[in-house]
Design an enzyme around this catalytic site. Structure first.
Site, PDB file in Angstrom:
ATOM      1  N   ARG A  16       2.235  -3.794   2.043  1.00 54.75           N
ATOM      2  CA  ARG A  16       2.406  -2.910   3.209  1.00 54.75           C
ATOM      3  C   ARG A  16       1.068  -2.273   3.624  1.00 54.75           C
ATOM      4  O   ARG A  16       0.509  -2.585   4.670  1.00 54.75           O
ATOM      5  CB  ARG A  16       3.449  -1.822   2.872  1.00 54.75           C
ATOM      6  CG  ARG A  16       3.919  -1.020   4.080  1.00 54.75           C
ATOM      7  CD  ARG A  16       2.994   0.092   4.499  1.00 54.75           C
ATOM      8  NE  ARG A  16       2.717   1.058   3.441  1.00 54.75           N
ATOM      9  CZ  ARG A  16       1.812   2.015   3.561  1.00 54.75           C
ATOM     10  NH1 ARG A  16       1.098   2.135   4.670  1.00 54.75           N
ATOM     11  NH2 ARG A  16       1.588   2.847   2.566  1.00 54.75           N
ATOM     12  N   ASP A  17       0.514  -1.411   2.773  1.00 56.60           N
ATOM     13  CA  ASP A  17      -0.706  -0.691   3.151  1.00 56.60           C
ATOM     14  C   ASP A  17      -1.862  -1.670   3.305  1.00 56.60           C
ATOM     15  O   ASP A  17      -2.735  -1.503   4.162  1.00 56.60           O
ATOM     16  CB  ASP A  17      -1.039   0.360   2.074  1.00 56.60           C
ATOM     17  CG  ASP A  17      -1.790   1.552   2.625  1.00 56.60           C
ATOM     18  OD1 ASP A  17      -2.275   1.480   3.763  1.00 56.60           O
ATOM     19  OD2 ASP A  17      -1.918   2.569   1.906  1.00 56.60           O
ATOM     20  N   HIS A 208      -2.016   8.751  -4.253  1.00 57.32           N
ATOM     21  CA  HIS A 208      -2.264   7.553  -3.433  1.00 57.32           C
ATOM     22  C   HIS A 208      -3.707   7.661  -2.922  1.00 57.32           C
ATOM     23  O   HIS A 208      -3.974   8.366  -1.951  1.00 57.32           O
ATOM     24  CB  HIS A 208      -1.245   7.570  -2.291  1.00 57.32           C
ATOM     25  CG  HIS A 208      -1.367   6.468  -1.295  1.00 57.32           C
ATOM     26  ND1 HIS A 208      -0.437   5.449  -1.195  1.00 57.32           N
ATOM     27  CD2 HIS A 208      -2.271   6.226  -0.316  1.00 57.32           C
ATOM     28  CE1 HIS A 208      -0.758   4.650  -0.199  1.00 57.32           C
ATOM     29  NE2 HIS A 208      -1.881   5.090   0.356  1.00 57.32           N
ATOM     30  N   HIS A 210      -7.347   6.070  -1.547  1.00 55.33           N
ATOM     31  CA  HIS A 210      -8.130   4.972  -0.983  1.00 55.33           C
ATOM     32  C   HIS A 210      -9.526   5.095  -1.591  1.00 55.33           C
ATOM     33  O   HIS A 210      -9.925   6.180  -2.039  1.00 55.33           O
ATOM     34  CB  HIS A 210      -8.133   5.052   0.543  1.00 55.33           C
ATOM     35  CG  HIS A 210      -6.808   4.637   1.141  1.00 55.33           C
ATOM     36  ND1 HIS A 210      -6.655   3.481   1.869  1.00 55.33           N
ATOM     37  CD2 HIS A 210      -5.588   5.210   1.069  1.00 55.33           C
ATOM     38  CE1 HIS A 210      -5.383   3.369   2.240  1.00 55.33           C
ATOM     39  NE2 HIS A 210      -4.709   4.411   1.772  1.00 55.33           N
ATOM     40  N   CYS A 241      -5.664   2.247   6.889  1.00 55.61           N
ATOM     41  CA  CYS A 241      -4.645   2.696   7.825  1.00 55.61           C
ATOM     42  C   CYS A 241      -5.198   2.476   9.220  1.00 55.61           C
ATOM     43  O   CYS A 241      -6.273   2.977   9.550  1.00 55.61           O
ATOM     44  CB  CYS A 241      -4.315   4.181   7.605  1.00 55.61           C
ATOM     45  SG  CYS A 241      -3.202   4.838   8.864  1.00 55.61           S
ATOM     46  N   ASN A 250      -7.155   0.521  -0.310  1.00 57.44           N
ATOM     47  CA  ASN A 250      -6.600   1.384  -1.353  1.00 57.44           C
ATOM     48  C   ASN A 250      -7.350   1.119  -2.649  1.00 57.44           C
ATOM     49  O   ASN A 250      -7.978   0.077  -2.817  1.00 57.44           O
ATOM     50  CB  ASN A 250      -5.134   1.021  -1.611  1.00 57.44           C
ATOM     51  CG  ASN A 250      -4.249   1.300  -0.430  1.00 57.44           C
ATOM     52  OD1 ASN A 250      -4.278   0.586   0.549  1.00 57.44           O
ATOM     53  ND2 ASN A 250      -3.465   2.351  -0.521  1.00 57.44           N
TER      54      ASN A 250
END
Ligand code: HMG
Ligand code: MG
Length: 317
Positions: A16-17, A208, A210, A241, A250
Site C-alpha cells: 500500500r504505502d 510508522h 519513513h 506519500c 518507509n
C-alpha cells in the site's frame, strides 16, 4: 541495557504505502504475487491496498481485484486504507476483515491528503468506524505528520495525544504514529511516546517511520526502549506519500528485521524469503530499492559466488 520487547510485530505496508508512490503502474497480478511472497516470508500483518478515490491514488485503483486475488491464510491479517463509507462498503464487499482509517496531525497535510479539515475527517470516521466494528471488522488508525509536516513544518506533539485519544474512543484497536516525511529524530520520538503512552496501553500504539534522513532505525530503537511492539515498515524500503512532497520510502522491512534479529528480538519472519520478496518488488517497479540490508545481502552473495568460482578455478588447475 534497557529492557526491550522479546517479540515485535512487523506491520508490512509495502503493497500500500510503497506502491501508492510508484510512477509505474504495477500490474495487479504482480501485486498479488508480491503479497503472496510476503505471506510466504512469514509476515502476519500486511496492508495490501487502499479503497480510496482512484482519481487521488491511481496506483491502487485495482483494490478490489487485489483483495479478491490474494491467497488468504489463517493467522495472516490483511488490511487496507479506507477514507469514507464508500471505501468501507467496497472493502467489506471484497472480503476485508481489517481496515485502517487515516488523518493528519497538521491541517494542511490533512487537507491535501483527504480534502477535509481534521474535524471534518473525524466526523467522516463516524460513518466508517462504527459500521466496520458492527460488521466484525477490526479498525486501525494512522495519525500522519506527527513529527513534522511538509507544509507547516513543526507540529505540536499534543496533536498526536489528542487525536490518539479521539481515535481510540471511537473504537480503533491501535493508532500508528506516522513520521510521514521522515524528519523525526530519536529525542522527539522519546518525547511524543512519553506523552501518548501516559494515556494509552502499549499495544494500542504503533510507530510508522519513513527513512528520508536515515533516522528510522534509531527512532525504532527508541520506540523499543519504550516497550512498543508493533512497527510498520515496507519491504525493500518502497514508499512515500503522494501528498507529502519529499517523503522518501518507509523504513525498509529488511533493515528492521535484520536489526531486530541481530538484537535477539523475534519477529517470526524468514529473512531470506523476505529478501526474495524485496527482489521481486525491485524487478516489477523497475528500479533498485533503498534497503541497506538488501544491498548488503546482494554484496555478500556476490562475494560468496566469487569465492566459489575462485575455488573451482583452483581445483581445475
Ligand atoms: P474528494 O474529491 O473530496 O471526495 O476526495 P469526493 O467525495 O468528491 O469524491 C471524489 C471522487 O472520488 C468521486 O468520483 C467519488 O465518487 C470518488 P467522481 O464522481 O469524481 O468520478 N470516491 C471514491 N472512489 C473510490 N473509493 C472511495 C471513494 N471516495 C470517493 N472510497 C477522498 C476525498 C478522501 C475520497 C480523497 O481525498 C482520497 O481518496 N484521498 C486518499 C489519499 C490517500 O490515499 N493518501 C495516501 C495515504 S495516507 C499516507 O500515505 C500516510 C500513511 O502512510 C501514514 C504516514 O506515513 O504518516 C498512512
Ligand atoms: Mg506512510
Amino acid at each position: 541495557m534497557t529492557a526491550l520487547p522479546e517479540r515485535v510485530t512487523v506491520y508490512e505496508v509495502g503493497p500500500r504505502d510503497g506502491l501508492q508512490n510508484e510512477a509505474r503502474q504495477v500490474p495487479t497480478a504482480d501485486k498479488i504475487r508480491f503479497i503472496d511472497a510476503l505471506v510466504e516470508a512469514g509476515l502476519k500483518n500486511i496492508e495490501i491496498t487502499s479503497f480510496v478515490s482512484p482519481r487521488w491514488i491511481p496506483q491502487l485503483a485495482d483494490a478490489v481485484e487485489v483483495a479478491r486475488g490474494v491467497t488468504r491464510k489463517d493467522g495472516v491479517t490483511m488490511s487496507a486504507l479506507v477514507p469514507n463509507r464508500r471505501g468501507l462498503d467496497a472493502a467489506l464487499a471484497a472480503g476485508m476483515r481489517e481496515i485502517a482509517v487515516f488523518l493528519s496531525a497538521s491541517e494542511t497535510h490533512n487537507k491535501k491528503n483527504v480534502n477535509k479539515t481534521i474535524a471534518e475527517t473525524l466526523t467522516a470516521f463516524e460513518d466508517v468506524v462504527p459500521p466496520a466494528l458492527a460488521a466484525g471488522v477490526r479498525v486501525r488508525a494512522y495519525v500522519s505528520t506527527v513529527f513534522g509536516c511538509p507544509y507547516e513544518g513543526e507540529v505540536d506533539p499534543q496533536r498526536a495525544v489528542d487525536l490518539t485519544r479521539a481515535l481510540t474512543a471511537m473504537g480503533v484497536y491501535q493508532v500508528s504514529l506516522g513520521d510521514t516525511i521522515g524528519v523525526a529524530n530519536p529525542r522527539q520520538v522519546d518525547h511524543v511516546l512519553d506523552l501518548v503512552l501516559a494515556e494509552h496501553p502499549i499495544e494500542t500504539v504503533a510507530v510508522h517511520f519513513h527513512d528520508t534522513q536515515g533516522t528510522a532505525l534509531a527512532n525504532c530503537y527508541v520506540a523499543l526502549t519504550k516497550g512498543i511492539t508493533t512497527i510498520d515498515s515496507s519491504v525493500g524500503g518502497l514508499g512515500g506519500c503522494p501528498y507529502a512532497p519529499g517523503a522518501a520510502g518507509n523504513l525498509a522491512t529488511d533493515d528492521l528485521v535484520g536489526m531486530l534479529h541481530a538484537m535477539g528480538i523475534e519477529t517470526g519472519i524468514d529473512l531470506d524469503k523476505l529478501i526474495e520478496a524485496s527482489r521481486l518488488a525491485a524487478a516489477f517497479v523497475g528500479h533498485d530499492l533503498p534497503s541497506k540490508y538488501l544491498k548488503a545481502y546482494i554484496g555478500k552473495q556476490a562475494r560468496a559466488r566469487r569465492r566459489a568460482e575462485h575455488a573451482d578455478e583452483k581445483g581445475a588447475r
